[in-house]
Each structure stands twice: as structure tokens, then as C-alpha cells.
Scaffold this motif. Structure first.
Motif, mmCIF file in Angstrom:
data_model
loop_
_atom_site.group_PDB
_atom_site.id
_atom_site.type_symbol
_atom_site.label_atom_id
_atom_site.label_comp_id
_atom_site.label_asym_id
_atom_site.label_seq_id
_atom_site.Cartn_x
_atom_site.Cartn_y
_atom_site.Cartn_z
ATOM 1 N N SER B 230 0.781 -1.464 -0.129
ATOM 2 C CA SER B 230 0.000 0.182 -0.011
ATOM 3 C C SER B 230 0.977 1.449 -0.070
ATOM 4 N N VAL B 231 0.729 2.065 -1.365
ATOM 5 C CA VAL B 231 1.192 2.908 -1.553
ATOM 6 C C VAL B 231 0.496 4.315 -1.552
ATOM 7 N N SER B 232 1.219 5.543 -0.467
ATOM 8 C CA SER B 232 -0.105 6.728 0.020
ATOM 9 C C SER B 232 0.624 7.613 -1.479
ATOM 10 N N GLU B 233 -0.265 8.619 -1.898
ATOM 11 C CA GLU B 233 0.132 9.729 -2.838
ATOM 12 C C GLU B 233 1.361 10.535 -2.492
ATOM 13 N N ASP B 234 1.673 10.478 -1.286
ATOM 14 C CA ASP B 234 2.690 11.169 -1.004
ATOM 15 C C ASP B 234 4.359 10.398 -1.102
ATOM 16 N N GLY B 235 4.276 8.949 -1.001
ATOM 17 C CA GLY B 235 5.119 7.849 -0.983
ATOM 18 C C GLY B 235 5.745 7.141 0.079
ATOM 19 N N ALA B 287 4.628 -5.822 -6.427
ATOM 20 C CA ALA B 287 2.777 -5.146 -5.455
ATOM 21 C C ALA B 287 3.314 -3.470 -5.547
ATOM 22 N N LEU B 288 3.926 -2.823 -5.275
ATOM 23 C CA LEU B 288 4.836 -1.689 -4.331
ATOM 24 C C LEU B 288 4.708 -0.633 -5.484
ATOM 25 N N ALA B 289 4.805 -1.155 -6.349
ATOM 26 C CA ALA B 289 4.971 -0.361 -7.806
ATOM 27 C C ALA B 289 3.526 -0.696 -8.880
ATOM 28 N N LEU B 290 2.919 -1.098 -8.085
ATOM 29 C CA LEU B 290 1.363 -1.460 -9.248
ATOM 30 C C LEU B 290 0.444 -0.579 -7.974
ATOM 31 N N SER B 291 0.479 -0.726 -6.750
ATOM 32 C CA SER B 291 -0.092 -0.103 -5.718
ATOM 33 C C SER B 291 0.536 1.299 -5.896
ATOM 34 N N ARG B 292 1.801 1.772 -6.708
ATOM 35 C CA ARG B 292 2.227 3.519 -5.903
ATOM 36 C C ARG B 292 1.702 4.161 -7.524
ATOM 37 N N LYS B 293 1.086 2.748 -9.337
ATOM 38 C CA LYS B 293 0.122 3.670 -9.668
ATOM 39 C C LYS B 293 -1.375 3.990 -9.429
ATOM 40 N N ALA B 294 -1.033 2.569 -9.030
ATOM 41 C CA ALA B 294 -3.046 3.016 -8.426
ATOM 42 C C ALA B 294 -3.401 3.809 -7.600
ATOM 43 N N CYS B 295 -2.246 3.780 -7.006
ATOM 44 C CA CYS B 295 -2.592 4.701 -5.916
ATOM 45 C C CYS B 295 -4.342 3.662 -4.635
ATOM 46 N N GLN B 296 -3.859 2.629 -4.487
ATOM 47 C CA GLN B 296 -4.845 1.776 -3.731
ATOM 48 C C GLN B 296 -3.494 0.611 -3.376
ATOM 49 N N PRO B 297 -4.467 0.648 -2.528
ATOM 50 C CA PRO B 297 -3.383 -1.096 -1.664
ATOM 51 C C PRO B 297 -4.015 -2.550 -2.786
ATOM 52 N N VAL B 298 -2.691 -3.491 -2.870
ATOM 53 C CA VAL B 298 -2.461 -4.183 -4.217
ATOM 54 C C VAL B 298 -2.019 -5.858 -3.548
#
Lengths: 287, 769
Positions: B230-235, B287-298
Motif C-alpha cells: 500500500s503506497v500513499s500519494e505522498d510516497g 506489488a509496490l509499483a502497482l500500488s504506487r501507480k493505482a494509489c490503492q492497496p494491491v
């Protein structure tokens, strides 16, 4: 995907008939669910036949056992009379999978999945069991050996499914047995499987023999030449050796991840000899 | 199940008799959660708005990627993010430690997401995050990849030939003499040893030289790789995953994704087995790269098929071993040439394989040369004593043959040549207090070795060695106001380490074990911790946990001194209580841990025991295995009749878990020896990517494995601990092969000894007679 669980044979036939080839019959599910999950099959309709009482019961008709197609391996193993009459069939069914799988896996599913390596099938063929088939045109009977036509292929028409198996009354001096070879001790698929049923007369001469071999050809083989090698003999070592040679001659296996042509052919003969000796012992079991 | 202890001194013995917890078979703190299904493994975390991530994998063993077109997949409703090589920056070649093996960032970034080429069937080359699994799968089917299919090579000997297809086109052999001037699939050459082997062989009365081949095997952990990112908009980012080392995962992911390390918090889930295979990253950076792009947990979870096709096996190998000995049974020289498969990227465990090969023997002339060879298979990962079971299989097979030629009992022969304290190991260091001789003597004296065999049966013996490691650990003990303690460690618990660490802390504090609650902290809760691997956790984290407990005890003594207003030097800590040395006054005669915890707010604030250290002084563990087999001469099936593991544990903190390690290693070795292998078709595609046809042993395949714990304490650990987790997988391969040779009179030089191979050998032997 639609799931239906009819409670009568007629309802099941109607569902299957209307959906054509896009449907699958669900018995114990130990093959079907694996195929579904791995994406091997994508049926539109699943017809679960477990709610139909007829497919779940073991009955006696005029002294003959009628075993429902979805009776599980565990249930067969706990049925003392059936086990006494057809020990080879029951031991074959009980070899399928693990303890957990035994609570689900059925004779009908094992047959209709049409794997050349199915454990129950050589024993059923050796026993001379007959399938009762229900379908859009009513019911018909077919020997077990006539159901599978190739890996994953059966002779059943659209809308048809196997309801039960009818076993002959075992002759007084008869016996059956089944063995398979697997590299492990359980939870495995037969590299080779052999089921044999033999009948002796009062003078210990073999009057009938059925030798069935699995996993050495596209379908289970009923080896007439092997039977002929035993009939008329005392089932002595020399005739067993001839029976073994005929088994090996009949083998037409493939090289695959579970065994080679050479290995399967060799071990089919080894098992045939061992199974024959167990069946022979069992001819005396009621004495 | 026996324990044989060789005590270093009387003082230790006296001390040991007073242990309350160390050496007992206490109930494990994670047991109830595991048997009730409450324990959360990698795939068990669910977050709001969580997406499902799925990987597109190569159907080819070797191909150039001409193009990847994601445009149709992106348009599918429900697809939230797609990543490919375009989303990962290239990284320079740099080796970093991962367990006992090294990994290279240039390679990791290509392994988690293919760049120029796909190098094995199952190599990841795109990933989709979608609202559910059905949409994700549909999207994968819409991704268009153009490949230029290339020839592939799977076999290590084929891969070394000059005409072999190059897997990495610019790879020059490191360590080659003379230096390599053109690329090949041989990544590295290493050499260990001392003396002069030609001199040694010249003194030999008997020389045996054999070639061996082994197949890659999978670690076979029951839990597939799984994570939630899960990556948030602020990184700022969170990652939950099943891993042997969440700090190591954090470091790799931050590097691959170009993040600040501290912005990523990683939490280790319960782990359903790792055996070395969960020391590397596969899904996590994706998974981190996908979450960073989607801004949703993956969430990403591998299927079993993906585990087999894309996660690390142990190397397959081709080896040549030569050993010479005098008539009276003294080995004069040993030589091993080892070729190990690395998989698609360099970094097989051939260096430790070469180092361990002759470690059980005190040799004047010894040489082990290793070659690290690329093939079109998944990159190998650590597997229990990485590299050692393979090379020691070859050496221990030849040792057995030499002993037989000399008509000397195989244990006697090993005792004549065994490494002891002070022996200069073939890989360089001088051994400290090691327990090889003790394991050999215990095996020799064991009822198993003394019992007669039935006709047709065979008995085999082999010894094994593994270094073990120490490394960085950081431990905190947080005291609660009622005198109970949270023990927070950063090394995931694979083999019962929460129990053994809790027991050592309870022992030090003098409290009941159930007053200490051990748990695995996330990466933000403690200083850096290296991973659980190298059999280091009970040793290294154990030593740091003891130090943290001693730190807490010293603070408790200070608080008592303050309350009683006496010098701290007058305060003793005994059985969980502070006492005054001279017995003189204070308001109470003793102050219990609970008393001191209740009053901590008034005496100086929170009581926190802490220790952090890069622990040195790991001691190796030696083992000796004895196995009896029977062989079905008509089907080639080998049955294990009886099996005994004898191994040095230094000190068994929790004997049941030590025995469990011994038994588990033996069983994995039995699978390696008898049935486990990867079967590929002519296109280099794996045909048996599942437990049905990749045959690990099931329970009914093995007898109850008997164990003997030998205890020759490690002076670098407060209780004498040596790592025990890896050595047990080293001896089985040769022990079983030696037993089969004893039963059949046929020596196998290829694994697995599967029924078709054994039957063919029996047929060949009888036709040559």
C-alpha cells in the motif's frame, strides 16, 4: 457460471440436456474442482448430482450389489459386505488421494474423468461391473470398459451421466485384487495399475479370468491373452509367467513425466504377477 | 530421542542444573494461533479498496522481448494499473548479501520484471492490478507481447560448451585464470584448499574418482509467496509479506523502486516455510509499483505453479570428486570440481559448496574448484545449507567407496580422518570446539548402527557440515506496568524461535515463561535486523536477546538501589527479584520484577531493555546420519526403513524444535535423494509444476526419524548455542546413496534415485554379469 443441485435423476438429465457440452457433472469434485481452479475447463453449468439419493446408496438387487456413482471411497471401505464380495474394487477405490479426498472421491467420478491412470477403473473392469446410465432417451446399461474412449473422453452422449454400478454375484471360488505402482506411498497417480479377477472350479482349475491394466494405453486394457493364459490352468508359476508376458505385450504406454515406456511395460508385468497371486489367495477366503 | 552433552567445564555444568527454562520442552507461544487457524500468513491480510495483482509470465524458456503492448488491457474496465519494464529503472551491477548467498541489483531488477529478454519459462514481464481476479486475468490475456524465441539451454554441462547459446551476452567469467576474453555462461570460478594435491595423491595406496550429477530441487515451502502493498500519494508505503527477513525486503524494494528506506515499513506475516527460498524478493517490488501507480492497496499471491516456475530452486550440478588414501585408512588428498547451475542469473551457491565439500576431514592436501553456470531456469535461491548437500553428497559417496575398498568400517574411516578442534579447514579457518567426532562416536554407539540388517537391506552413513552465521540483530524488551514483558525481535520465526528466544529471556529475568510475550516487530520498531537464515536466529538474535535482558536487569537493580537508597553494587538479581547483598534494611526485604514495574513511573520512567549487535562467533554444526533401506528389485522402489540423525547443537534451548529441525532436514534430503526433480519438455517448459508430480515425501514415505542431540557448547553464546537448522539436510543424499550401494552392490552417481533409474541400473548390472 451456474451451479445446480437437482434432487432427482430426471431433473439432472433435463439440466444437462439443455446445456449441451457447456455443462459438467459434479460428483465428489476431486478432479473437477482442480480443473476449474487451474483454468483447464470453463463450463457454463455445473450439475451437482450429490443430492440425488440414488447415486449415494449401496443396495442389493437379487444378490447383486448396486453401488451409486457418488458413493465415496471412504463409504466403500466401511461397507463390510461389499468389501468381502469385491475386495479388489474396494481397495482400488480406497487408494485414491488422501484421507480427506477419500471423503469425496467417487467411483463414478473416477471413471468419467477418463484418466488412463484412474485407480478404480482396472478393478471395475476386472470385476465385470456394469454402468447404469441415465439420459434424455431414458436409461441404458454399458460395461465399465466401454465408457472411456481416450484420455478425458467418454462414450456418454450429451445429457447422459452414470447413475450406478451393478456388480455380478461373485462365484464361490473367485477373488479379485488391485495394485498400482507409485513412487510414493500415497497421494500419487498410478504409473501402472493392474486389476485381476479369477474364478476357480472345485478342482482348483481356473475357469474364468479378467486381467485389466491401467496407465499403459489411452484407456484401461482388458487383456484377453492374459486371461487365456490362466484359464484351464491351476494358476501355477508357469501360467502366471505367460499371463505376465501377455500383459507386457499388450502395453502401449507413452513416455511422460510419470514413467517411461520401458519402465511402465516392465512394472505392469511385475504388478500383474503380484496381483494374480493375491487374487488366487482370495479365491480360498471363504473356505 | 537422546541428548548427549559434552560439557566444557564443571562451572557450566553447575550452572546448567539451575536452568528453569533453557533445555525444557515448553509450549510454543505461536502454537494456539496456528492450530486454530487464527495465525495470519502472507495471503491473509485484507485492506479496504484492495486490488488483486496478477503477473504475466513468459511461456518461453529464452526469448528476446520485441514489444509489450498494454493498450487494450489498460482500457478494460476494472483495471487500475499495469506495470512492465518501463516502470522499473535499470540498476548497476552491485552484489549484496541475502542469507548466505549474494544477490546483484542489476539482476534482481531484471528477475522481478524482464527487460531485454525473458530467460526462463515463468519469467515475469508484466503485472496488472484490477478490482478482482477475473478482471486481472482478462487483462493479462489482452497484453500483446512480441517475442523473438531463442535457443535455450537447461543442462549445466551443455551450458558450458563454447557453442552454447549465451544467456547473458556480455558475461565474462570472474576469477578465470587466464582472465576470460570472451563471454560465456560461466559467471565465476572459485577455488579453495591448501597443500598440493598431486603430492597427496602420490602417497595414496587407493584412489577413487567419480563423476556425479544432481538435479535442481525446490524448497517446497507449503505457503506460496504472498504480499500486500500500500503506497500513499505522498510516497509513504506499507508492505506485508511472507519473508525470512523483512529488513532485507525493505532494502531491496526501496532500491528497486528508488524510495527512501525509511518511507517503507515492512511487516513480516507468519511464514509457512521458507528454507532459504524466502530470502529474496519476487512479488513485493511489483506489488509496490502497482500500488504506487493505482494509489490503492494491491495483494499478490503466487499459485503453486508460479512458485515452481518462477521461484528459486537449489542448483542442479555436475561434479567430479577424487580421493586418495593409504592402506591404513588415512586420506592423503581430496579434489572436487563442481559445476553448479545458477539459473538465469549468476549467483549459485557454488562457493559455499566448494568450501564445505571436504570440511569434515583434516586434510593436508585438498582442493575444491567451483564454477557458477547460467542456464535457462529460474534463478536459484538459498535452500538449507545452500550448496553443501550437493558437494558433500559427492565427497561422502567417494569416502564411502574408499572405506569399502580398504575394508574399513565407514564410521571408523571417518574417525581416522575427522576434523577436530584446531584442524585447519579446507576453506581456510581453524576450527574451534566442533562436535564431529562426538557425532561419529554417538552414531557408532547407537542401537541403530549396532542392529543387524535383514538380507537384501542396506545401511549407509554420511557426515555433513555447515558454517552457520551470526550477523546483525536488534532486540527490545518493553516492560509492562504489571511486570510482564513484550520481547520484540526482527527476525521472522520459521522454526520455533519465539519459543527459544522467550525461554532465554525468561531464564535471564528469572520470570515465568508466560510473562514474556515474544513477537516479531515491523521494520520501524527496531534497529536493523538481518534475515532469519544461516541458522543464525537462535544463536545471534538469541545472544542479543540475552544482552537485552541483562540490560533490563541492570536497570531493575538501579531502580531497587534507588528505592532502598543503597549503592547499586549492593543489589543482586535472583529468581526475578532484587535482593540486597548484605541483607541490610530497606522498606521490604526483596523487590520483585512486578514491584519494580508497578513503580517505574516514580523511579525513572519506562523500563526498556535493549541490545543491538553485529554478532560474531557463530560456530559450525556437524552431523552424522545413519540410514537403512530396502530396495524392491522388481520395481526399483527404495524404502527408507530406519533413519537416525546425530548432530551437534552446542546447546539445545528447546530440544523438541532442535529435533524437529533434524527430522525435517532428513526428510527433505530423502526427497532430494529419491524422487524430487524438475521435468522439462523439449521447449524448456516445466511439466511437473505441482506437488502431485514434483514428488516430495509424504508422511507415510518416511519412518519416525530418530535423533541424538550432541552438545559441544559454543563459547561465543551465553548458553552455548550453535545453529542447527541447515546441517540436517547435508548428509541424507550420500547416506541414502551409500545405503542403496550397500543393499544392491550398485553405486549411483546420479540423483534422484527414482524407481525407473534404480530399475534400469539393476537391469544393467544383471545383464553385465
Amino acid at each position: 457460471m451456474q451451479y445446480e443441485a437437482p434432487t432427482t435423476v430426471d431433473q439432472a438429465v433435463a439440466l444437462l440436456k439443455n446445456s449441451g457440452n457447456a455443462s459438467k457433472v459434479l460428483a465428489g469434485g476431486t478432479d473437477l474442482l482442480v480443473q476449474l481452479r487451474s483454468g483447464m475447463i470453463e463450463p457454463e453449468l455445473i450439475v451437482d448430482i450429490k443430492k440425488i439419493p440414488e447415486v449415494r446408496s449401496i443396495l442389493k438387487e437379487d444378490g447383486k450389489f448396486r453401488v451409486g456413482a457418488v458413493v465415496t471411497g471412504a463409504e466403500l471401505g466401511e461397507h463390510g459386505d461389499l468389501k468381502a464380495a469385491w475386495p479388489g474394487v474396494v481397495e482400488a477405490a480406497e487408494l485414491i488421494g488422501s484421507t480427506q479426498i477419500q471423503g469425496r472421491a467417487s467411483l463414478g467420478g473416477n471413471l468419467c474423468n477418463a484418466s488412463p491412470a484412474a485407480d478404480a477403473v482396472p478393478a471395475l473392469v476386472a470385476a465385470g461391473a456394469i454402468c447404469m446410465i441415465a439420459g434424455p432417451n431414458g436409461r441404458r446399461e454399458l460395461p465399465v470398459g466401454a465408457i472411456c474412449t481416450g484420455p478425458g473422453q467418454t462414450s456418454l452422449s450429451p445429457g447422459e451421466f452414470v447413475v450406478s454400478f451393478l456388480f455380478p454375484i461373485p462365484k464361490p471360488r473367485s477373488g479379485d485384487a488391485y495394485l498400482r505402482f507409485i513412487p510414493r506411498t500415497e497421494m500419487d497417480i498410478a504409473v501402472v495399475g493392474v486389476g485381476i479377477h479369477i474364478t476357480l472350479d472345485a478342482e482348483n482349475v481356473c475357469v474364468d479370468a479378467r486381467v485389466a491394466v491401467g496407465a499403459v494405453a489411452p484407456t484401461v486394457l482388458l487383456v484377453e491373452e492374459s486371461a487365456a493364459a490362466l484359464v484351464g490352468t491351476m494358476v501355477d508359476d508357469a501360467s502366471i509367467d505367460k499371463m505376465i508376458a501377455a500383459v507386457r505385450d499388450s502395453c502401449d504406454p507413452i513416455d511422460d513425466k510419470r514413467g517411461t515406456v520401458v519402465y511402465r511395460t516392465q512394472v505392469a508385468g511385475v504388478l500383474a504377477g503380484r496381483v494374480c497371486r493375491i487374487a488366487l489367495q482370495r479365491t480360498r477366503r471363504h473356505e | 530421542m537422546a541428548i548427549v552433552t559434552k560439557r566444557v567445564s564443571d562451572e557450566r555444568e553447575a550452572e546448567e542444573q539451575n536452568f528453569n527454562w533453557v533445555g525444557t520442552r515448553a509450549v510454543r507461544p505461536d502454537g494456539v494461533d496456528k492450530v486454530t487457524g487464527r495465525a495470519k500468513f502472507g495471503a491473509d491480510l485484507h485492506l479496504p479498496n484492495m486490488l488483486v495483482g496478477k503477473m504475466l509470465r513468459s511461456p518461453h524458456a529464452h526469448a528476446r522481448i520485441l514489444s509489450i503492448d498494454i493498450s487494450s488491457a489498460e482500457k478494460l474496465p476494472g483495471v487500475k494499473a499495469i506495470v512492465t519494464r518501463e516502470d522499473f529503472s535499470d540498476l548497476a551491477s552491485e552484489f549484496v548479501p541475502a542469507g548466505e548467498m549474494m544477490v546483484n541489483y542489476r539482476d534482481i531488477t531484471r528477475n522481478v520484471m524482464a527487460r531485454e529478454k525473458v530467460l526462463y519459462e515463468g519469467h515475469a514481464l508484466a503485472a496488472v492490478a484490477a478490482v478482482n481476479a477475473i478482471v486481472a486475468r482478462e487483462a493479462l490475456a489482452l497484453i500483446q507481447v512480441d517475442y523473438e524465441v531463442l535457443p535455450h539451454v537447461l543442462d549445466v554441462v551443455e551450458a558450458m560448451k563454447p557453442e552454447a547459446v549465451l544467456i547473458q551476452e556480455d558475461l565474462l567469467t570472474d576469477g578465470a585464470d587466464p582472465p576470460a576474453d570472451k563471454p560465456s555462461n560461466i559467471a565465476k570460478r572459485v577455488e579453495f584448499g591448501h597443500g598440493d594435491i598431486e603430492t597427496g595423491f602420490a602417497k595414496a595406496d587407493v584412489i577413487v574418482e567419480r563423476e556425479f550429477n544432481t538435479r535442481p530441487v525446490h524448497q517446497g515451502y507449503i505457503e506460496p509467496h504472498a504480499c500486500v502493498a500500500s503506497v500513499s500519494e505522498d510516497g509513504q508505503a506499507e508492505l506485508w509479506c511472507s519473508t525470512q527477513g523483512h529488513y532485507v525486503v525493505r532494502g531491496h524494494c526501496a532500491r528497486i523502486l528508488g524510495m527512501d528506506v525509511a518511507k517503507l515499513r515492512v511487516t513480516a506475516s507468519e511464514i509457512g516455510g521458507g528454507f532459504g527460498g524466502k530470502t529474496v524478493v519476487y512479488l513485493e517490488p511489483v506489488a509496490l509499483a502497482l500500488s504506487r501507480k493505482a494509489c490503492q492497496p494491491v495483494k499478490m499471491v503466487m499459485t503453486r505453479e508460479e512458485v515452481f516456475k518462477a521461484s528459486g530452486p537449489a542448483s542442479g550440478a555436475n561434479m567430479r570428486v577424487k580421493i586418495g588414501a593409504t592402506r591404513d585408512g588415512r586420506i592423503t588428498a581430496g579434489e572436487a570440481i563442481l559445476h553448479y547451475q545458477a539459473g538465469a542469473f549468476q549467483g549459485s551457491p557454488v562457493p559455499p559448496g566448494a568450501q564445505c565439500a571436504f570440511a569434515p576431514y583434516d586434510l593436508e592436501h585438498v582442493r575444491a574448484v567451483g564454477f557458477d553456470v547460467l542456464v535457462n531456469r529460474p534463478k536459484v535461491a538459498a535452500y538449507r545449507a545452500p550448496g553443501a548437500p550437493i558437494s558433500e553428497y559427492a565427497v561422502e559417496s567417494v569416502v564411502d567407496e574408499v572405506a569399502k575398498k580398504l575394508n574399513i568400517d565407514p564410521i571408523e574411516f571417518r574417525l581416522k580422518n575427522a576434523s577436530r578442534e584446531g584442524t585447519k579447514a579446507s576453506h581456510g579457518p581453524k576450527f574451534g570446539p566442533i562436535g564431529l567426532v562426538e557425532t561419529l562416536e554417538a552414531a557408532q554407539a547407537h542401537d541403530h548402527y549396532q542392529s543387524p540388517l535383514q538380507p537384501g537391506q542396506g545401511r549407509g552413513v554420511a557426515s555433513g557440515y555447515w558454517f552457520n552465521i551470526g550477523g546483525q540483530s536488534s532486540v527490545t524488551l518493553n516492560t509492562s506496568e504489571d511486570g510482564t514483558v513484550a520481547l520484540v525481535v526482527g527476525t521472522p520465526d520459521i522454526g520455533g524461535s519465539r519459543a527459544s528466544l522467550g525461554m532465554m529471556v525468561a531464564e535471564e529475568l528469572g520470570v515465568e515463561l508466560d510473562k514474556v510475550r515474544p513477537m516479531i516487530g515491523d521494520t520501524s520498531s527496531l534497529g536493523y535486523n538481518f534475515l532469519t537464515g544461516g541458522s543464525r536466529t537462535t544463536f545471534a538474535t538469541g545472544k542479543v536477546a540475552v544482552d537485552a535482558a541483562r540490560d533490563l536487569v541492570s536497570q531493575l537493580r538501579e531502580r531497587a538501589a534507588k528505592i532502598w537508597d543503597v549503592p547499586v553494587g549492593d543489589i543482586l538479581w535472583h529468581n526475578g527479584e532484587a535482593l540486597q547483598k548484605n541483607g541490610r534494611g530497606g522498606p521490604t526485604e526483596t523487590l520483585s520484577f512486578r514491584d519494580l514495574a508497578e513503580s517505574m513511573g516514580k523511579t525513572g520512567g519506562p523500563l526498556v531493555g535493549q541490545a543491538s549487535e553485529n554478532v560474531q562467533g557463530a560456530a559450525p554444526s556437524f552431523g552424522t546420519h545413519v540410514v537403512d533401506v530396502d530396495v524392491d528389485r522388481e520395481t526399483g522402489r527404495v524404502e527408507i526403513l530406519r533413519y537416525t540423525v546425530v548432530q551437534d547443537a552446542g546447546k539445545a534451548i528447546h530440544p523438541s524444535y532442535v529435533e524437529g529441525q533434524y527430522q525435517g532436514g532428513a526428510v527433505q534430503g530423502i526427497g532430494w535423494a529419491l524422487n524430487e526433480e524438475y521435468i522439462y519438455d523439449s521447449e524448456g517448459r516445466l511439466e511437473n509444476a505441482g506437488f502431485l508430480d514434483y514428488r516430495m515425501p509424504v508422511c507415510s514415505d518416511v519412518p519416525m526419524i530418530d535423533t541424538v542431540i550432541v552438545e559441544v557448547p559454543n563459547p561465543a553464546h551465553p548458553y552455548g548455542v550453535k545453529g542447527v537448522g541447515e546441517t540436517p539436510i547435508v548428509p541424507p543424499l550420500a547416506a541414502i546413496s551409500n545405503a542403496v550401494a550397500n543393499a544392491l552392490g550398485i553405486r549411483f552417481s546420479e540423483l534422484p534415485m527414482s524407481p525407473p533409474r534404480v530399475l534400469a541400473a539393476i537391469a544393467a548390472a544383471s545383464s553385465s554379469k
